[in-house]
Scaffold this motif. Sequence first.
Motif, PDB file in Angstrom:
ATOM      1  N   THR A   1     -10.573  -1.932  -2.291  1.00  0.00           N
ATOM      2  CA  THR A   1     -10.319  -3.141  -3.063  1.00  0.00           C
ATOM      3  C   THR A   1     -11.629  -3.823  -3.415  1.00  0.00           C
ATOM      4  O   THR A   1     -12.486  -4.030  -2.555  1.00  0.00           O
ATOM      5  CB  THR A   1      -9.428  -4.110  -2.275  1.00  0.00           C
ATOM      6  OG1 THR A   1      -8.204  -3.444  -1.957  1.00  0.00           O
ATOM      7  CG2 THR A   1      -9.116  -5.351  -3.083  1.00  0.00           C
TER       8      THR A   1
ATOM      9  N   CYS B   1      -2.429  -3.821 -11.787  1.00  0.00           N
ATOM     10  CA  CYS B   1      -1.109  -3.195 -11.915  1.00  0.00           C
ATOM     11  C   CYS B   1      -1.214  -1.905 -12.714  1.00  0.00           C
ATOM     12  O   CYS B   1      -2.135  -1.703 -13.502  1.00  0.00           O
ATOM     13  CB  CYS B   1      -0.124  -4.145 -12.581  1.00  0.00           C
ATOM     14  SG  CYS B   1      -0.307  -4.252 -14.370  1.00  0.00           S
TER      15      CYS B   1
ATOM     16  N   HIS C   1      -4.451  -9.075 -13.459  1.00  0.00           N
ATOM     17  CA  HIS C   1      -3.789  -7.841 -13.030  1.00  0.00           C
ATOM     18  C   HIS C   1      -4.168  -6.622 -13.868  1.00  0.00           C
ATOM     19  O   HIS C   1      -3.483  -5.592 -13.799  1.00  0.00           O
ATOM     20  CB  HIS C   1      -2.269  -7.992 -12.991  1.00  0.00           C
ATOM     21  CG  HIS C   1      -1.800  -9.056 -12.049  1.00  0.00           C
ATOM     22  ND1 HIS C   1      -2.227  -9.127 -10.738  1.00  0.00           N
ATOM     23  CD2 HIS C   1      -0.953 -10.097 -12.218  1.00  0.00           C
ATOM     24  CE1 HIS C   1      -1.657 -10.175 -10.153  1.00  0.00           C
ATOM     25  NE2 HIS C   1      -0.889 -10.774 -11.019  1.00  0.00           N
TER      26      HIS C   1
ATOM     27  N   ASN D   1     -11.525  -6.696  -5.821  1.00  0.00           N
ATOM     28  CA  ASN D   1     -11.212  -8.012  -6.374  1.00  0.00           C
ATOM     29  C   ASN D   1     -11.891  -8.244  -7.723  1.00  0.00           C
ATOM     30  O   ASN D   1     -12.270  -9.363  -8.058  1.00  0.00           O
ATOM     31  CB  ASN D   1     -11.602  -9.137  -5.396  1.00  0.00           C
ATOM     32  CG  ASN D   1     -10.617  -9.291  -4.269  1.00  0.00           C
ATOM     33  OD1 ASN D   1      -9.464  -8.888  -4.367  1.00  0.00           O
ATOM     34  ND2 ASN D   1     -11.072  -9.860  -3.162  1.00  0.00           N
TER      35      ASN D   1
ATOM     36  N   GLU E   1      -9.049   1.934  -7.063  1.00  0.00           N
ATOM     37  CA  GLU E   1      -8.381   1.171  -6.014  1.00  0.00           C
ATOM     38  C   GLU E   1      -6.912   0.891  -6.281  1.00  0.00           C
ATOM     39  O   GLU E   1      -6.505   0.633  -7.409  1.00  0.00           O
ATOM     40  CB  GLU E   1      -9.087  -0.170  -5.848  1.00  0.00           C
ATOM     41  CG  GLU E   1      -8.947  -1.061  -7.069  1.00  0.00           C
ATOM     42  CD  GLU E   1      -9.837  -2.290  -7.029  1.00  0.00           C
ATOM     43  OE1 GLU E   1      -9.324  -3.362  -6.675  1.00  0.00           O
ATOM     44  OE2 GLU E   1     -11.023  -2.158  -7.344  1.00  0.00           O
ATOM     45  N   SER E   2      -6.100   0.913  -5.253  1.00  0.00           N
ATOM     46  CA  SER E   2      -4.765   0.334  -5.136  1.00  0.00           C
ATOM     47  C   SER E   2      -4.140  -0.174  -6.422  1.00  0.00           C
ATOM     48  O   SER E   2      -4.093  -1.368  -6.668  1.00  0.00           O
ATOM     49  CB  SER E   2      -4.827  -0.829  -4.128  1.00  0.00           C
ATOM     50  OG  SER E   2      -5.225  -0.347  -2.873  1.00  0.00           O
TER      51      SER E   2
ATOM     52  N   ALA F   1      -5.562  -8.282  -8.216  1.00  0.00           N
ATOM     53  CA  ALA F   1      -4.962  -6.966  -8.006  1.00  0.00           C
ATOM     54  C   ALA F   1      -4.591  -6.340  -9.335  1.00  0.00           C
ATOM     55  O   ALA F   1      -4.184  -7.025 -10.276  1.00  0.00           O
ATOM     56  CB  ALA F   1      -3.724  -7.091  -7.123  1.00  0.00           C
TER      57      ALA F   1
ATOM     58  N   ARG G   1      -1.061  -1.158  -8.356  1.00  0.00           N
ATOM     59  CA  ARG G   1       0.271  -1.587  -7.937  1.00  0.00           C
ATOM     60  C   ARG G   1       1.359  -1.035  -8.851  1.00  0.00           C
ATOM     61  O   ARG G   1       1.199  -1.002 -10.068  1.00  0.00           O
ATOM     62  CB  ARG G   1       0.356  -3.105  -7.938  1.00  0.00           C
ATOM     63  CG  ARG G   1      -0.092  -3.818  -6.686  1.00  0.00           C
ATOM     64  CD  ARG G   1      -1.477  -3.540  -6.210  1.00  0.00           C
ATOM     65  NE  ARG G   1      -1.822  -4.542  -5.170  1.00  0.00           N
ATOM     66  CZ  ARG G   1      -3.006  -4.711  -4.670  1.00  0.00           C
ATOM     67  NH1 ARG G   1      -4.010  -3.961  -5.068  1.00  0.00           N
ATOM     68  NH2 ARG G   1      -3.241  -5.618  -3.733  1.00  0.00           N
TER      69      ARG G   1
ATOM     70  N   ARG H   1      -2.598 -10.913  -4.905  1.00  0.00           N
ATOM     71  CA  ARG H   1      -3.609 -11.782  -5.511  1.00  0.00           C
ATOM     72  C   ARG H   1      -3.794 -11.483  -7.001  1.00  0.00           C
ATOM     73  O   ARG H   1      -3.564 -10.353  -7.451  1.00  0.00           O
ATOM     74  CB  ARG H   1      -4.941 -11.631  -4.764  1.00  0.00           C
ATOM     75  CG  ARG H   1      -5.498 -10.233  -4.784  1.00  0.00           C
ATOM     76  CD  ARG H   1      -6.856 -10.171  -4.092  1.00  0.00           C
ATOM     77  NE  ARG H   1      -6.757 -10.317  -2.653  1.00  0.00           N
ATOM     78  CZ  ARG H   1      -6.672  -9.305  -1.803  1.00  0.00           C
ATOM     79  NH1 ARG H   1      -6.645  -8.062  -2.247  1.00  0.00           N
ATOM     80  NH2 ARG H   1      -6.617  -9.518  -0.515  1.00  0.00           N
TER      81      ARG H   1
ATOM     82  N   ASN I   1     -10.581 -13.468  -1.057  1.00  0.00           N
ATOM     83  CA  ASN I   1     -10.102 -13.249  -2.433  1.00  0.00           C
ATOM     84  C   ASN I   1     -11.223 -13.415  -3.453  1.00  0.00           C
ATOM     85  O   ASN I   1     -10.988 -13.844  -4.589  1.00  0.00           O
ATOM     86  CB  ASN I   1      -8.939 -14.189  -2.770  1.00  0.00           C
ATOM     87  CG  ASN I   1      -7.678 -13.834  -2.032  1.00  0.00           C
ATOM     88  OD1 ASN I   1      -7.460 -12.682  -1.675  1.00  0.00           O
ATOM     89  ND2 ASN I   1      -6.838 -14.822  -1.781  1.00  0.00           N
TER      90      ASN I   1
END
Length: 662
Positions: free
Chosen positions: A31, A78, A38, A33, A62-63, A76, A65, A73, A367
């Motif tokens: 992550t 998507c 998004h 940030n 990274e991650s 993040a 979603r 947060r 964050n």
Amino acid sequence: MSQHQPFAQALSPLDVGPLRFRNRIFVPAHTTNFGCYHLPSPQHLAYHRARARGGVGAIIFESIRVHANSLGRPQAVCGFDPACIDPFRRITDAVKAEGASMLGQIIHLGRQVEGDFERTVAWGASPIPWSISALPPRPMDEFDMEEVIEGHLVTARNLVAAGFDGIELQMAHGHLLQQFMSPLSNKRDDDYGGSLENRLRFPARVLAALRAELGTGFCLGIRISGDEYIDGGLGIDEVERIVPMLARGTRIDFVNVSHSAYVASYSLATQMADMAFDTAPFRTLPARIRRELRADGFDTPVFAVCRFTGLDEADAMIASGQADAVGMARAHLAEPAIVRKSIGGRLDEIRRCIGCNQGCAGMLERNLPIRCLINPIAGLEDQFEEPEALPRAAAKRILVIGGGPAGLEAARVAAALGHDVTLWERSDRLGGQLRTAWLMPKRANFTAFVEFQIAALTRLGISIVFNTEADATAIAAFGADRIILATGSTTTAMSIPGSGPLLTLPDALQAPDRLGASVAVFDRTGEWGTLAALEHFADLGKAVTLFVPAASYAWRTTVYSTLANSRRLRERRVRIATLRAVRSFDGEVLEVEDLSTGDIERLAGFSALIAIDHNRADQTLYLSLRRARLPVIQAGDNNAPRTALEATYQGHMAARAPFPSA
């Protein structure tokens, strides 16, 4: 490549399903940030392009979603919104143009996302919160499961459209799919709970659906935790059964073995193990999973991660047959060109990660965009080039005063930009207050940072003058075009009534024999130094009690490290008393105020008191230089006492500051 060449194993190509990595070093998903509403950002692009240009074989984004209630947060990113395709395409194009493969990790975080930002409801296997401060998630039903599967498929389609070379399914770190696999977070009594086969049912469905969507010609792998490192959770004995079970049901092109669960305990601290950890236990996890896969007839490449700081370590891991590739996240945060510099034999130019966790984990927890203590432009690649990559400036005469972290970085960067640099240091050694930090064995990695800086100063031909006490007259006589004042700060001696032995932290670290057998520590800072010192003094065999006026301790450190410290302090019987302020110490009795009631507690048995307050900066010299209209810039603690993270950044930026036009 000849096996006799340095790092021959790490630098050999690797076939990963339909892909070929140009070497076996990759940047694992981590992550940053850096997201914007998004969506992936230009900051992401510059960050990953720099690491691809640095020679890495592959990067895993990274991650990403897969569902609205997994966003968390605002930073993040998507994958289910088609608006992500174009910005992702710019990133994949840039990375692949530099010769690296680009993969994306797709994830549902489950109970970790409580909906504070998006007003969503967390989902989980069972209504068990991840921490004492969290809310229980809603246990998922079969309709929720179908929705999550569809979210994975939609995200995968968007990533394919965006030009990703492969996808990593996140089944690790205590997020949703691991929440189903782990007996600690899955207490269901239906077909998705109980036995291992049942707990694996939903994660296996997600994996199979992805393979059916992507086909056999697209790279699909998994990330899995080899051990949760928590009582009642998944351990390696069970995980080395899980991976072959998944592989028998669905073709997997790689297995990226990590560890930990996102649970507010020691487990979380292992995920980003800091410099105090022994990394050897983490190395056994991919080795065991790889052995089980091979025994089951699978030649699936197995990846290893966690605090690999150089290609020497990665090469040894691969050569020993414990892994097929090695992920280096923090190492690439510290040094984007670690592969290219290693290939070129420029090992002394590599900023090796020291595992301090201050700029990466520390910013992540707040964050904020991640940063790096030893690489001040990490995350700022869209704004700054490496100094060495810029055209040489018209040489100016630079005087740096102070050889701590701010002064060392300022001198290095100024010389790399082409300036004539002289550094004055009042003592006979460089390092400043970091020399006190590395008196503690679990903080000794700071020596590597200072050694890197000293090597750079030597390589760049910087003139270093030791044992020089700077004053305004001598500075003016030097005739610098720029003066960078990095003289640091001074330790504040706290005023506490009584005649008992009262020491500052530096005094105590330099002369621990003065402490006696039972030590009281009164801390007003909540900083890393205090946290490390508690363990250090306990390791020396002393009974240690910490008093803090706050409702918690170590409030300025990161939970990613503090959870491990808490466990070690408990093992060493260190007592922690919050909402307490020391009022006096006469050598016999320590008077402590309970700030919740105002009562005074009279405690006996302490042989010494260490009182820790924030440092102070003396502005006298700076103001004198300003009033004399000399071209001075402050950097580091001389500006305002902070940590080495801020000091190094300020030193870097002071060296880059533009000169006034004539």
